[in-house]
Design a protein around this motif. Sequence first.
Motif, PDB file in Angstrom:
ATOM      1  N   GLN A 262       0.843  -1.203   0.000  1.00 53.36           N
ATOM      2  CA  GLN A 262       0.000   0.000   0.000  1.00 53.36           C
ATOM      3  C   GLN A 262       0.867   1.238   0.000  1.00 53.36           C
ATOM      4  N   VAL A 263       0.427   2.218  -0.736  1.00 54.94           N
ATOM      5  CA  VAL A 263       1.122   3.499  -0.748  1.00 54.94           C
ATOM      6  C   VAL A 263       0.059   4.596  -0.739  1.00 54.94           C
ATOM      7  N   GLN A 264       0.308   5.615   0.033  1.00 50.76           N
ATOM      8  CA  GLN A 264      -0.583   6.772   0.095  1.00 50.76           C
ATOM      9  C   GLN A 264       0.107   7.960  -0.591  1.00 50.76           C
ATOM     10  N   LEU A 265      -0.669   8.710  -1.380  1.00 47.14           N
ATOM     11  CA  LEU A 265      -0.127   9.811  -2.170  1.00 47.14           C
ATOM     12  C   LEU A 265      -0.830  11.112  -1.813  1.00 47.14           C
ATOM     13  N   VAL A 266      -0.048  12.173  -1.659  1.00 48.15           N
ATOM     14  CA  VAL A 266      -0.600  13.492  -1.370  1.00 48.15           C
ATOM     15  C   VAL A 266       0.025  14.498  -2.325  1.00 48.15           C
TER      16      VAL A 266
ATOM     17  N   CYS B 171       4.181  15.351  -5.322  1.00 45.05           N
ATOM     18  CA  CYS B 171       3.401  14.175  -4.921  1.00 45.05           C
ATOM     19  C   CYS B 171       4.261  13.392  -3.946  1.00 45.05           C
TER      20      CYS B 171
ATOM     21  N   ALA C  42       4.817  10.391  -1.279  1.00 44.95           N
ATOM     22  CA  ALA C  42       4.326   9.046  -1.015  1.00 44.95           C
ATOM     23  C   ALA C  42       4.680   8.623   0.400  1.00 44.95           C
ATOM     24  N   SER C  43       3.803   7.858   0.996  1.00 49.90           N
ATOM     25  CA  SER C  43       4.078   7.243   2.286  1.00 49.90           C
ATOM     26  C   SER C  43       3.601   5.798   2.234  1.00 49.90           C
ATOM     27  N   GLY C  44       4.206   4.968   3.059  1.00 48.93           N
ATOM     28  CA  GLY C  44       3.825   3.571   3.111  1.00 48.93           C
ATOM     29  C   GLY C  44       4.829   2.664   2.443  1.00 48.93           C
TER      30      GLY C  44
ATOM     31  N   TYR D  92      -3.062   3.248  -7.093  1.00 47.80           N
ATOM     32  CA  TYR D  92      -3.026   4.221  -5.988  1.00 47.80           C
ATOM     33  C   TYR D  92      -3.063   5.634  -6.559  1.00 47.80           C
TER      34      TYR D  92
ATOM     35  N   GLY E 160      -3.660  10.022  -5.608  1.00 49.38           N
ATOM     36  CA  GLY E 160      -3.774  11.119  -4.670  1.00 49.38           C
ATOM     37  C   GLY E 160      -5.133  11.775  -4.777  1.00 49.38           C
ATOM     38  N   GLN E 161      -5.330  12.827  -3.989  1.00 48.37           N
ATOM     39  CA  GLN E 161      -6.631  13.491  -3.923  1.00 48.37           C
ATOM     40  C   GLN E 161      -6.808  14.538  -5.012  1.00 48.37           C
TER      41      GLN E 161
END
Length: 127
Positions: free
Chosen positions: A1-5, A22, A24-26, A116, A118-119
């Motif tokens: 899993q990776v989270q993108l902002v 952008c 990434a975390s996770g 995955y 981002g918002q």
Amino acid sequence: QVQLVESGGGLVQAGGSLRLSCTASGRPFNDYAVGWFRQAPGRECEFVATLYYKGDFIGSDSTYYTDSVRGRFHISRDSASNTAYLQMNGLHPEDTAVYYCAASRYMSINAAAYAYWGQGTQVTVSS
């Protein structure tokens, strides 16, 4: 899993520049291909650019751009900060859209390949 902002969107005059980020975390960004897409009101999601990390022993990252932005936009990444960038120069009013970054196990221009997302960040270019 990776989270993108994503961040860095805003209002700019035609001919101006913006740099989208952008983060990434996770998981490390190097494990994924990174894509930037955009969606303007009333239009479908459009591929903008993608980057795939080829590894320190192979050479520079592999990149690909849609024709309308090639030569104006530049995609890059920074492993230390786990961040990908989209440098946008010579912006046109038709570049106005919500811009999304996405991550995929392989390089693709197809949004469906990216698991995955981002918002999104709004980019508005005034004439």
